[in-house]
Design a protein around this motif. Structure first.
Motif, short mmCIF file in Angstrom:
data_model
loop_
_atom_site.label_atom_id
_atom_site.label_comp_id
_atom_site.label_asym_id
_atom_site.label_seq_id
_atom_site.Cartn_x
_atom_site.Cartn_y
_atom_site.Cartn_z
N ALA A 44 0.95 -0.95 -0.07
CA ALA A 44 0.09 0.27 0.10
C ALA A 44 1.07 1.54 -0.30
O ALA A 44 0.43 2.46 -0.72
CB ALA A 44 -0.89 -0.25 1.48
N VAL A 50 1.17 0.50 -6.85
CA VAL A 50 -0.19 0.76 -6.95
C VAL A 50 -0.42 0.41 -8.52
O VAL A 50 -1.89 1.03 -8.85
CB VAL A 50 -0.77 1.83 -5.93
CG1 VAL A 50 -2.09 2.19 -6.19
CG2 VAL A 50 -0.58 0.96 -3.95
N THR A 51 0.02 2.06 -9.26
CA THR A 51 -0.08 2.09 -10.21
C THR A 51 0.27 0.89 -11.63
O THR A 51 -1.00 0.62 -12.03
CB THR A 51 1.25 3.42 -10.66
OG1 THR A 51 0.79 4.67 -10.21
CG2 THR A 51 0.75 3.13 -11.89
N LEU A 53 -0.91 -2.27 -10.39
CA LEU A 53 -2.29 -2.69 -10.44
C LEU A 53 -2.66 -2.35 -10.74
O LEU A 53 -3.61 -3.21 -11.24
CB LEU A 53 -2.53 -2.68 -8.41
CG LEU A 53 -3.60 -3.63 -7.89
CD1 LEU A 53 -2.96 -3.65 -6.17
CD2 LEU A 53 -4.87 -3.04 -8.26
N ARG A 61 -7.32 5.61 -11.91
CA ARG A 61 -6.76 6.51 -10.99
C ARG A 61 -8.35 6.82 -10.11
O ARG A 61 -8.30 7.54 -9.10
CB ARG A 61 -6.24 7.37 -11.10
CG ARG A 61 -4.38 6.92 -10.81
CD ARG A 61 -3.44 8.73 -11.10
NE ARG A 61 -3.47 9.51 -9.84
CZ ARG A 61 -3.11 9.27 -8.79
NH1 ARG A 61 -2.65 8.53 -8.79
NH2 ARG A 61 -3.69 9.79 -7.34
N VAL A 65 -7.95 2.21 -4.82
CA VAL A 65 -7.73 1.05 -4.52
C VAL A 65 -7.92 0.43 -3.17
O VAL A 65 -7.10 1.93 -2.09
CB VAL A 65 -6.16 0.56 -5.00
CG1 VAL A 65 -6.35 -1.58 -4.58
CG2 VAL A 65 -6.00 0.25 -6.05
N VAL A 67 -7.75 -1.20 0.87
CA VAL A 67 -6.89 -1.65 1.58
C VAL A 67 -7.26 -2.48 2.67
O VAL A 67 -8.31 -2.43 3.32
CB VAL A 67 -5.87 -0.39 2.64
CG1 VAL A 67 -4.72 -0.47 3.59
CG2 VAL A 67 -5.46 0.68 1.51
N TRP A 110 1.21 6.97 1.25
CA TRP A 110 0.34 6.51 -0.06
C TRP A 110 -0.21 7.32 -1.11
O TRP A 110 -0.10 8.68 -1.10
CB TRP A 110 -0.31 5.45 -0.07
CG TRP A 110 -1.71 5.76 1.13
CD1 TRP A 110 -2.44 7.07 1.39
CD2 TRP A 110 -1.98 4.85 2.22
NE1 TRP A 110 -3.41 6.54 2.03
CE2 TRP A 110 -3.12 5.73 2.48
CE3 TRP A 110 -1.98 3.31 2.50
CZ2 TRP A 110 -4.15 4.71 3.19
CZ3 TRP A 110 -2.93 2.32 3.57
CH2 TRP A 110 -4.23 3.46 4.21
N LEU A 112 -3.36 5.85 -3.41
CA LEU A 112 -4.37 4.51 -3.66
C LEU A 112 -4.90 5.03 -5.58
O LEU A 112 -5.54 4.46 -5.42
CB LEU A 112 -4.75 4.15 -3.17
CG LEU A 112 -4.27 3.56 -1.66
CD1 LEU A 112 -4.91 3.97 -0.16
CD2 LEU A 112 -4.01 2.52 -1.84
N ALA A 140 -2.80 -3.20 -0.52
CA ALA A 140 -4.06 -2.05 -1.20
C ALA A 140 -4.99 -3.54 -2.45
O ALA A 140 -3.07 -4.00 -2.62
CB ALA A 140 -2.98 -0.96 -2.44
#
Length: 222
Positions: A44, A50-51, A53, A61, A65, A67, A110, A112, A140
């Motif tokens: 996370a 995360v990008t 993912l 965006r 995502v 958590v 972070w 997300l 995440a």
């Protein structure tokens, strides 16, 4: 190359948790079983992961995502203020199929997605997921599928869709419920259910001492 570990076998599970932990800490993606559906996980606190993912799922965006956390206490470091309603719902339904949308702590480092200062948190009721969360920390996690396709209830379904996008697949067998979590928004003055899922609206209403209609103001009574 992706590797699948059968977490129903003790030795394979131990090796799988170690491999998944190393992958997540290195910024790679992992598929993990939960009590609802299989999830695609990233560290996370690793924005690039995360990008990756979001890219693997074909999402933008504008769909941040959620958590997953490994304990009740983890939420205290992630949330701006833990309201009494959140505590009541956590005591009643965590670990389990309830996700809470709350105001995140402004100090969190972070990214997300476009969260607008909020975060969706859940503690899953699955031993493999919990073991991994306790090794790595908050993850995440989004459903292990391509956006717009059916969510994965087995590791095979996840692998068919995501392939080499995930470096490690942890196989916990078919998802016990194969139903997405219920989402409750606690960012406004009154709680509101954004999605009905694994936890019935009536159970949430009972815990909070409110009516189902107040939680689902747009639903037509049956």
């Amino acid at each position: 190359m992706s590797i699948v570990y059968d977490c129903r076998n003790t030795d394979s599970r131990e090796a799988g948790i170690a491999a998944a932990t190393n992958s997540l800490k290195a910024g790679r993606l992992v598929v993990v079983p939960t009590d609802t559906l299989y999830g695609l996980a990233a560290n996370a606190f690793d924005g690039e992961a995360v990008t990756s993912l979001l890219r693997a799922k074909g999402r933008g965006r504008d769909m941040p995502v959620p958590v997953l956390v490994g304990s009740w206490n983890t939420i205290d470091g992630l949330v701006f203020t833990v309201r009494p309603q959140a505590r009541e719902l956590i005591r009643a339904f965590w670990p389990g199929g309830l996700s809470l949308v709350v105001q995140q702590a402004p100090s969190l480092a972070w990214d997300l997605g476009d969260t607008r200062g909020t975060v969706m948190l859940r503690m899953p009721l699955h031993p493999v997921a919990l073991e991994l969360l306790r090794e790595v920390g908050p993850l995440a996690v989004s459903s292990a599928n391509i956006s717009g396709h059916a969510p994965a209830a087995t590791v095979e379904q996840a692998r068919d869709q995501l392939g080499s996008a995930a470096s490690v697949y942890l196989d916990g067998g078919p998802a016990q419920h194969a139903v997405a979590s219920t989402i409750v928004d606690l960012t406004a003055d009154e709680p509101r259910i954004l999605r009905e899922g694994a936890v019935p609206a009536s159970d949430i209403a009972d815990v909070l001492g409110v009516t189902v209609e107040s939680l689902l103001p747009g639903r037509v009574p049956k």
